[in-house]
Design an enzyme around this catalytic site. Structure first.
Site, short mmCIF file in Angstrom:
data_model
loop_
_atom_site.label_atom_id
_atom_site.label_comp_id
_atom_site.label_asym_id
_atom_site.label_seq_id
_atom_site.Cartn_x
_atom_site.Cartn_y
_atom_site.Cartn_z
N GLU A 1 30.92 76.97 -5.01
CA GLU A 1 29.74 76.91 -5.87
C GLU A 1 30.16 77.03 -7.33
OE1 GLU A 1 26.91 76.25 -6.57
OE2 GLU A 1 25.39 76.92 -5.16
N ASP B 1 23.47 82.95 -8.85
CA ASP B 1 22.52 83.61 -9.74
C ASP B 1 21.62 84.51 -8.87
OD1 ASP B 1 20.68 84.18 -11.76
OD2 ASP B 1 20.04 82.13 -12.08
N LYS C 1 26.53 85.90 -11.49
CA LYS C 1 25.67 86.76 -12.33
C LYS C 1 25.44 88.03 -11.54
CE LYS C 1 23.39 83.00 -14.78
NZ LYS C 1 22.11 82.31 -15.04
P1 IMP Z 1 20.54 80.61 -7.38
O1 IMP Z 1 19.99 79.88 -6.18
O2 IMP Z 1 19.46 81.33 -8.14
O3 IMP Z 1 21.70 81.52 -7.04
O4 IMP Z 1 21.02 79.52 -8.40
C1 IMP Z 1 22.11 78.78 -8.14
C2 IMP Z 1 22.10 77.43 -8.82
O5 IMP Z 1 21.31 77.41 -10.01
C3 IMP Z 1 23.50 77.13 -9.25
O6 IMP Z 1 24.20 76.45 -8.26
C4 IMP Z 1 23.29 76.30 -10.52
O7 IMP Z 1 23.17 74.95 -10.17
C5 IMP Z 1 21.99 76.81 -11.08
N1 IMP Z 1 22.22 77.83 -12.15
C6 IMP Z 1 22.12 79.17 -12.05
N2 IMP Z 1 22.40 79.79 -13.21
C7 IMP Z 1 22.71 78.80 -14.09
C8 IMP Z 1 23.13 78.80 -15.47
O8 IMP Z 1 23.27 79.83 -16.16
N3 IMP Z 1 23.36 77.58 -16.01
C9 IMP Z 1 23.22 76.41 -15.32
N4 IMP Z 1 22.85 76.36 -14.03
C10 IMP Z 1 22.60 77.55 -13.41
MG MG Z 2 24.90 74.55 -8.22
#
Ligand code: IMP
Ligand code: MG
Length: 181
Positions: free
Chosen positions: A105, A109, A137
């Site tokens: 990945e 986040d 994060k």
């Molecule tokens: P999650 O499902 O909230 O963990 O988000 C994951 C996905 O969101 C990642 O694979 C990224 O594609 C996108 N993402 C999360 N944070 C960022 C960021 O700070 N910048 C750009 N894309 C992000």
């Molecule tokens: Mg992604």
């Protein structure tokens, strides 16, 4: 090296220079090499498109064991926020039944994406699923799935570069930039 950039309507400033990214990837690769060398069956690397393209490329170059590569595309983000709802936009092109899988990945986040993906891959019959991410994060991620190989931990900020985008721009930047607020 340019320290400030603009993408669409937003400004970003330099956050992690390329040499730091590369040495963090060196360390992850060394750990993976120690864990996967000498295995009988080559594991499958799953590149999560599009964000993980650069991470996958840089990491793979450093792996000294045989590995197959598959890609998958999911989507949860709109603009600078996670919608929390993960869609599969492009599926795997081959079976992963009985295989050891390593997800690659760009960033973890909220963990919604990785949680969905791990259960998807287990349902498709993977023997095991490990997770590697270029960026984590740490303060946001509260889920139970272990993130086995983290290259860089970052605070809760929106970043772009090295594969990561803001509305599809910024993926080509070789350094990582943070939203300038
Ligand atoms: P999650 O499902 O909230 O963990 O988000 C994951 C996905 O969101 C990642 O694979 C990224 O594609 C996108 N993402 C999360 N944070 C960022 C960021 O700070 N910048 C750009 N894309 C992000
Ligand atoms: Mg992604």
């Amino acid at each position: 090296m340019e320290r400030k950039i603009k993408l669409h309507d937003k400004s970003f400033r330099l956050f992690i220079p390329n040499d730091e990214i590369e040495s963090a990837i060196d360390k992850v690769a060394a750990r993976m090499n120690a864990d996967f060398s000498g295995k009988e069956q080559p594991p499958i690397l799953v590149c999560v498109l599009n964000g993980s393209i650069l991470y996958t490329a840089e990491l793979m170059k450093r792996l000294d064991f045989d590995a197959e590569l598959l890609s998958i595309r999911l989507s949860s983000y709109e603009g600078t926020n996670s919608t929390g709802f993960v869609r599969e936009v492009m599926g795997l092109s081959r079976s992963i039944e009985g295989k050891e899988v390593i997800i690659l990945e760009d960033i973890v986040d909220t963990g919604a994406t990785i949680e969905t993906l791990v259960s998807m891959l287990m349902e498709k019959g993977a023997a095991s699923v490990k997770v590697s991410t270029l960026l984590l994060k740490k303060e946001v991620y509260k889920r139970d799935i272990p993130i086995d190989y983290v290259a860089i931990e970052i605070p809760t900020r929106f970043i772009v570069g090295f594969g990561l985008d803001y509305n599809e721009l910024g993926r080509n930047l070789k350094d990582i930039y943070v939203l300038d607020e």
